[in-house]
Design a protein around this motif. Structure first.
Motif, PDB file in Angstrom:
ATOM      1  N   ALA A   1      19.793   9.096  18.165  1.00  0.00           N
ATOM      2  CA  ALA A   1      20.137   8.929  19.581  1.00  0.00           C
ATOM      3  C   ALA A   1      20.410   7.457  19.901  1.00  0.00           C
ATOM      4  N   LYS A   2      19.558   6.574  19.397  1.00  0.00           N
ATOM      5  CA  LYS A   2      19.752   5.140  19.643  1.00  0.00           C
ATOM      6  C   LYS A   2      21.062   4.668  19.014  1.00  0.00           C
ATOM      7  N   ALA A   3      21.325   5.099  17.791  1.00  0.00           N
ATOM      8  CA  ALA A   3      22.542   4.685  17.088  1.00  0.00           C
ATOM      9  C   ALA A   3      23.791   5.071  17.874  1.00  0.00           C
ATOM     10  N   PHE A   4      23.802   6.313  18.354  1.00  0.00           N
ATOM     11  CA  PHE A   4      25.007   6.832  18.993  1.00  0.00           C
ATOM     12  C   PHE A   4      25.135   6.460  20.474  1.00  0.00           C
ATOM     13  N   THR A   5      24.024   6.170  21.144  1.00  0.00           N
ATOM     14  CA  THR A   5      24.116   5.868  22.577  1.00  0.00           C
ATOM     15  C   THR A   5      24.019   4.377  22.896  1.00  0.00           C
ATOM     16  N   GLU A   6      23.382   3.581  22.027  1.00  0.00           N
ATOM     17  CA  GLU A   6      23.162   2.168  22.331  1.00  0.00           C
ATOM     18  C   GLU A   6      23.820   1.204  21.359  1.00  0.00           C
ATOM     19  N   LEU A   7      24.026   1.617  20.115  1.00  0.00           N
ATOM     20  CA  LEU A   7      24.413   0.661  19.077  1.00  0.00           C
ATOM     21  C   LEU A   7      25.870   0.753  18.639  1.00  0.00           C
ATOM     22  N   GLY A   8      26.642   1.629  19.239  1.00  0.00           N
ATOM     23  CA  GLY A   8      28.056   1.720  18.900  1.00  0.00           C
ATOM     24  C   GLY A   8      28.343   2.293  17.524  1.00  0.00           C
ATOM     25  N   VAL A   9      27.420   3.089  17.010  1.00  0.00           N
ATOM     26  CA  VAL A   9      27.593   3.683  15.684  1.00  0.00           C
ATOM     27  C   VAL A   9      28.507   4.900  15.787  1.00  0.00           C
ATOM     28  N   ARG A  10      29.394   5.038  14.814  1.00  0.00           N
ATOM     29  CA  ARG A  10      30.339   6.152  14.746  1.00  0.00           C
ATOM     30  C   ARG A  10      29.862   7.265  13.824  1.00  0.00           C
ATOM     31  N   MET A  11      29.146   6.881  12.717  1.00  0.00           N
ATOM     32  CA  MET A  11      28.702   7.865  11.742  1.00  0.00           C
ATOM     33  C   MET A  11      27.393   7.412  11.099  1.00  0.00           C
ATOM     34  N   VAL A  12      26.495   8.373  10.906  1.00  0.00           N
ATOM     35  CA  VAL A  12      25.219   8.120  10.241  1.00  0.00           C
ATOM     36  C   VAL A  12      25.176   8.986   8.989  1.00  0.00           C
ATOM     37  N   TRP A  13      24.708   8.409   7.900  1.00  0.00           N
ATOM     38  CA  TRP A  13      24.596   9.139   6.639  1.00  0.00           C
ATOM     39  C   TRP A  13      23.197   8.962   6.057  1.00  0.00           C
ATOM     40  N   ALA A  14      22.828   9.904   5.198  1.00  0.00           N
ATOM     41  CA  ALA A  14      21.531   9.848   4.518  1.00  0.00           C
ATOM     42  C   ALA A  14      21.708  10.415   3.118  1.00  0.00           C
ATOM     43  N   GLU A  15      20.963   9.866   2.182  1.00  0.00           N
ATOM     44  CA  GLU A  15      21.033  10.333   0.806  1.00  0.00           C
ATOM     45  C   GLU A  15      19.631  10.559   0.264  1.00  0.00           C
ATOM     46  N   THR A  16      19.522  11.537  -0.648  1.00  0.00           N
ATOM     47  CA  THR A  16      18.258  11.798  -1.326  1.00  0.00           C
ATOM     48  C   THR A  16      18.540  12.502  -2.645  1.00  0.00           C
ATOM     49  N   MET A  17      17.513  12.648  -3.436  1.00  0.00           N
ATOM     50  CA  MET A  17      17.634  13.406  -4.680  1.00  0.00           C
ATOM     51  C   MET A  17      17.866  14.881  -4.332  1.00  0.00           C
ATOM     52  N   SER A  18      18.653  15.567  -5.135  1.00  0.00           N
ATOM     53  CA  SER A  18      18.898  16.997  -4.900  1.00  0.00           C
ATOM     54  C   SER A  18      17.597  17.788  -4.838  1.00  0.00           C
ATOM     55  N   VAL A  19      16.624  17.398  -5.654  1.00  0.00           N
ATOM     56  CA  VAL A  19      15.361  18.142  -5.728  1.00  0.00           C
ATOM     57  C   VAL A  19      14.377  17.773  -4.621  1.00  0.00           C
TER      58      VAL A  19
ATOM     59  N   GLU B   1       0.840  -1.208   0.000  1.00  0.00           N
ATOM     60  CA  GLU B   1       0.000   0.000   0.000  1.00  0.00           C
ATOM     61  C   GLU B   1       0.871   1.252   0.000  1.00  0.00           C
ATOM     62  N   LEU B   2       1.907   1.269   0.808  1.00  0.00           N
ATOM     63  CA  LEU B   2       2.799   2.429   0.878  1.00  0.00           C
ATOM     64  C   LEU B   2       3.451   2.687  -0.483  1.00  0.00           C
ATOM     65  N   ASP B   3       3.976   1.644  -1.096  1.00  0.00           N
ATOM     66  CA  ASP B   3       4.693   1.774  -2.367  1.00  0.00           C
ATOM     67  C   ASP B   3       3.768   1.925  -3.576  1.00  0.00           C
ATOM     68  N   SER B   4       2.458   1.905  -3.360  1.00  0.00           N
ATOM     69  CA  SER B   4       1.530   2.065  -4.483  1.00  0.00           C
ATOM     70  C   SER B   4       1.104   3.515  -4.680  1.00  0.00           C
ATOM     71  N   ASP B   5       1.494   4.400  -3.770  1.00  0.00           N
ATOM     72  CA  ASP B   5       1.128   5.816  -3.875  1.00  0.00           C
ATOM     73  C   ASP B   5       2.142   6.531  -4.772  1.00  0.00           C
ATOM     74  N   PRO B   6       1.698   7.068  -5.920  1.00  0.00           N
ATOM     75  CA  PRO B   6       2.628   7.752  -6.823  1.00  0.00           C
ATOM     76  C   PRO B   6       3.378   8.911  -6.164  1.00  0.00           C
ATOM     77  N   ALA B   7       2.747   9.600  -5.231  1.00  0.00           N
ATOM     78  CA  ALA B   7       3.416  10.727  -4.562  1.00  0.00           C
ATOM     79  C   ALA B   7       4.545  10.224  -3.657  1.00  0.00           C
ATOM     80  N   VAL B   8       4.329   9.113  -2.976  1.00  0.00           N
ATOM     81  CA  VAL B   8       5.357   8.533  -2.112  1.00  0.00           C
ATOM     82  C   VAL B   8       6.553   8.077  -2.941  1.00  0.00           C
ATOM     83  N   MET B   9       6.274   7.543  -4.122  1.00  0.00           N
ATOM     84  CA  MET B   9       7.314   6.971  -4.969  1.00  0.00           C
ATOM     85  C   MET B   9       7.925   7.982  -5.945  1.00  0.00           C
ATOM     86  N   ARG B  10       7.493   9.218  -5.887  1.00  0.00           N
ATOM     87  CA  ARG B  10       7.913  10.252  -6.836  1.00  0.00           C
ATOM     88  C   ARG B  10       9.423  10.329  -7.036  1.00  0.00           C
ATOM     89  N   PHE B  11      10.190  10.409  -5.949  1.00  0.00           N
ATOM     90  CA  PHE B  11      11.640  10.558  -6.056  1.00  0.00           C
ATOM     91  C   PHE B  11      12.378   9.217  -5.996  1.00  0.00           C
TER      92      PHE B  11
END
Length: 188
Positions: A121-139, A25-35
């Motif tokens: 917060a969970k990543a850095f305080t509980e899971l031993g993560v050093r760096m978090v990254w995120a990517e998206t379309m420029s637009v 259902e989530l992936d069937s919405d054209p607006a959700v899948m736009r980018f």
């Protein structure tokens, strides 16, 4: 419900084998899948036969600590989408991707920022993560705004993946934002 994380308004839980219809259902919405796909829905058989099994296998691989997590409103329990906190395939466990995909009804309500902030917060305080990254379309202004609200820093531009070259704004490529544990601690 197998609760992974709670915020003021959200409950994040691990997906189960019975959740295919929520993802379809989530992936069937054209607006959700736009980018992501230019608005084309993810075929239901792809969700059932590939995506959901991969999500469940991720919990096994990472001991339930990392992966894709279903997000529900605390008030009423409505499914609003998912959040992700996981390493790249074959990547180090202390460098993880942060992301989300939300139903249109959940847009503009601060859920992306609220859920992402709690995951940082969970990543850095509980899971031993050093760096978090995120990517998206420029637009994709909405997602870029969330990354900035999380005090993530612009790290680089990235090329558009070949399977997304027909998506609106593909010619502008994508962007990567990052935040380290040390940066996150300084901003608290």
């Amino acid at each position: 419900m197998d609760t992974y994380l709670e915020t003021e308004r959200l409950i994040l839980r691990r997906f189960t084998a019975d959740d295919a219809d929520l993802l379809i259902e989530l992936d069937s919405d054209p607006a959700v899948m736009r980018f992501l796909s230019g608005g084309s829905p993810t075929p239901p058989e792809v969700v059932r036969e590939r995506h959901l099994p991969n999500i469940l296998a991720g919990y096994e691989k990472w001991g339930g600590d990392l992966g894709l997590f279903a997000a529900h409103e605390k008030d009423g329990g409505a499914f609003i989408g998912w959040f992700v906190l996981r390493p790249e395939p074959g990547g180090p466990l202390d460098e993880v991707e942060l992301g989300y995909r939300l139903r249109r009804a959940a847009w503009g309500r601060g859920y992306a920022t609220e859920g992402s902030r709690a995951l940082l917060a969970k990543a850095f305080t509980e899971l031993g993560v050093r760096m978090v990254w995120a990517e998206t379309m420029s637009v994709n202004r909405g997602s870029r705004n969330v990354m900035q609200k999380l005090d993530m820093s612009f790290a680089d531009t990235i090329p558009t993946p070949s399977d997304m070259e027909t998506v609106e704004g593909a010619e502008q490529g994508g962007v990567r934002y990052e935040i380290t544990k040390e940066q996150w601690e300084r901003q608290r």
